[in-house]
Scaffold this active site. Sequence first.
Site, short mmCIF file in Angstrom:
data_model
loop_
_atom_site.label_atom_id
_atom_site.label_comp_id
_atom_site.label_asym_id
_atom_site.label_seq_id
_atom_site.Cartn_x
_atom_site.Cartn_y
_atom_site.Cartn_z
N ASN A 47 0.84 -1.19 0.00
CA ASN A 47 0.00 0.00 0.00
C ASN A 47 0.88 1.24 0.00
OD1 ASN A 47 -2.40 -1.38 0.02
ND2 ASN A 47 -2.64 -1.31 2.25
N LYS A 84 -15.24 -4.90 12.34
CA LYS A 84 -13.99 -5.29 12.98
C LYS A 84 -14.12 -5.46 14.49
CE LYS A 84 -11.62 -4.66 9.08
NZ LYS A 84 -10.88 -5.70 8.36
N PHE A 137 -7.92 2.24 11.72
CA PHE A 137 -7.83 3.30 10.72
C PHE A 137 -8.52 2.85 9.44
CE2 PHE A 137 -5.09 5.15 13.68
CZ PHE A 137 -4.74 6.43 13.28
N LYS A 150 -16.98 -0.39 8.87
CA LYS A 150 -15.75 -1.09 9.23
C LYS A 150 -15.63 -1.24 10.74
CE LYS A 150 -10.73 -1.01 8.59
NZ LYS A 150 -9.58 -0.38 7.89
N PRO A 207 -4.24 -12.12 7.02
CA PRO A 207 -4.94 -12.10 8.30
C PRO A 207 -5.45 -10.71 8.62
CG PRO A 207 -2.57 -12.30 8.63
CD PRO A 207 -2.81 -12.51 7.17
N ASP A 208 -6.59 -10.62 9.25
CA ASP A 208 -7.18 -9.34 9.64
C ASP A 208 -6.68 -8.99 11.04
OD1 ASP A 208 -8.86 -7.25 10.48
OD2 ASP A 208 -10.45 -7.91 9.13
N ILE A 209 -5.65 -8.16 11.10
CA ILE A 209 -4.99 -7.88 12.38
C ILE A 209 -5.91 -7.11 13.31
CG2 ILE A 209 -2.99 -6.78 13.46
CD1 ILE A 209 -1.48 -7.22 10.83
N LEU A 210 -6.61 -6.10 12.78
CA LEU A 210 -7.50 -5.29 13.61
C LEU A 210 -8.61 -6.13 14.23
CD1 LEU A 210 -8.48 -2.60 14.73
CD2 LEU A 210 -9.60 -2.17 12.53
N ASP A 230 -4.25 -6.13 2.00
CA ASP A 230 -5.36 -7.08 2.19
C ASP A 230 -5.05 -8.45 1.62
OD1 ASP A 230 -7.02 -5.21 3.48
OD2 ASP A 230 -7.70 -4.40 1.57
#
Length: 397
Positions: free
Chosen positions: A208, A341, A323, A337, A304-307, A276
Site C-alpha cells: 500500500n 472489525k 484506521f 468497518k 490475516p485481519d490484524i485489527l 489485504d
Amino acid sequence: MLAGKRVLLIIGGGIAAYKSLELIRLLQKAGASVVPVLTRAGSEFVTPLSVSALAGHKVYQDLFDLTDEAEMGHIQLSRAADLLVVAPATADLMAKMAGGRADDLASTLLLATDKRVLAAPAMNVRMWEHPATQRNLATVLADGVRVVGPNAGEMACGEFGPGRMAEPAEIVAAVEAALGAGPLAGRHVLVTSGPTHEPIDPVRYIANRSSGAQGTAIAAALRDLGARVTFVTGPAVVPPPAGVAVVRVETAAQMLAAVEAALPADAAVMAAAVADWRVANAGAQKMKKDGSGRAPALEFAENPDILATVSRGALRPRLVVGFAAETEAVVDHATAKRLRKGCDWIVANDVSPATGIMGGAENAVTVISERGAEVWPRMAKDAVARRLAQKIAEALQ
C-alpha cells in the site's frame, strides 16, 4: 504533577522566545522550579530581567562568568536539574547539539549534562525543511533527545508551514511525559504503522502507499504523554521515533505475530496500511520473461485481519483504535468497518489523490465511535497525533 522537579530552561534566539515567559509560568504552576539560561541571541528577544522576575531565579548567560562559576560551575548546573528544556530550539542550537559544539554556556550545558533533554524547535519553515536541519534532527533524536513540535502555521516572516514552536501547554505536557508524570504514565500502548510488503518473488512485492508518517507521529505523541510504546512498523519511509520499543516487520503475517507478542496492552492504535492480499504462489526465484508476451498468473490469498483479531482476542486492550483510508463515502465505509472489525474507534480519512494526504504532511480525519462521527479540521499530522493521543489518555482515565 511536577512538584519538586527542577527544569533547566535554555532560551534560544528566535521570535518564539516570547513564549518562554508563559512556559516558565506554566511549569511553575505545575510545581516545577525553573532555572533559566539565556543565550546571547535569546536576550535580543526577551530581557534577563523579565525572565528572572518570572522564574524567581537568577538568569545564567555567560560561560566565563567568574561569579557564576564560583557559585555553581556549568558542570554542576547541567546536572543539578531533572530535565533540560531548550525552547525555542533554533536551527543554530540544534546544529550545535548535533555536532557536539560547546562554544557558549547553553551548548556546553547540553554537552556536559547526564540528564534527559527536551527540545522545542522553532524556525522559519525553509530552515526547518532544509536537509541540514533534518539531518541534525535525526542525529539529536538518535542521541535520545526528545522533541516536541514544531507546529504548522503562519510564521512571523509571513510564510506558512511547519516551524512554529509548540505552544507552552504542549511543552509542559511533554515535560511531564519526559519526567514520567504524563497522563499515560504506567500505560502500555501498542502502535502499528507503515505498509506491509507481500512478496511476489525475491525482488518484487505488493504494498500500500503509506509513508508511515501518521503512525510514527502517533507513537511519538503517546510517548510524550508518558506511555510505554511498542511500535510495530512495516518498511516505512519515515524513521521510527526515539524512546519507543521498535519491532520491524515486512509482511502482514509477521505484523500479526509481532502484535500478538506485544500484548497485553492498555490500548492498541492500528495505523498500519496492511495489504489485504498476498501472493499465494510467490516465486522462490525471480520470475523471468519467457518471450511469450504473457504475464505470469498470480494466485492471491487473503491476509490475516490484524485489527479484527486484536479486537476480538482474549488479550483485547481496553481501547482498540483502527484506521480507514477511503476514497469515497468515507464516513459510511468507516462506520461499517468499525462494526465489522469490533474496534472502539475508527480514524477515517479521504486519501483520494486530489487530497494530497497519502504521503503528505497534513491529514484531515473523522473519528468514528459509538457516539457517531467527530470531524476534525485538516491539520499537520503531528497535530492530529497529539490530539488523538490526548483523546486516548482521556479515554483510559
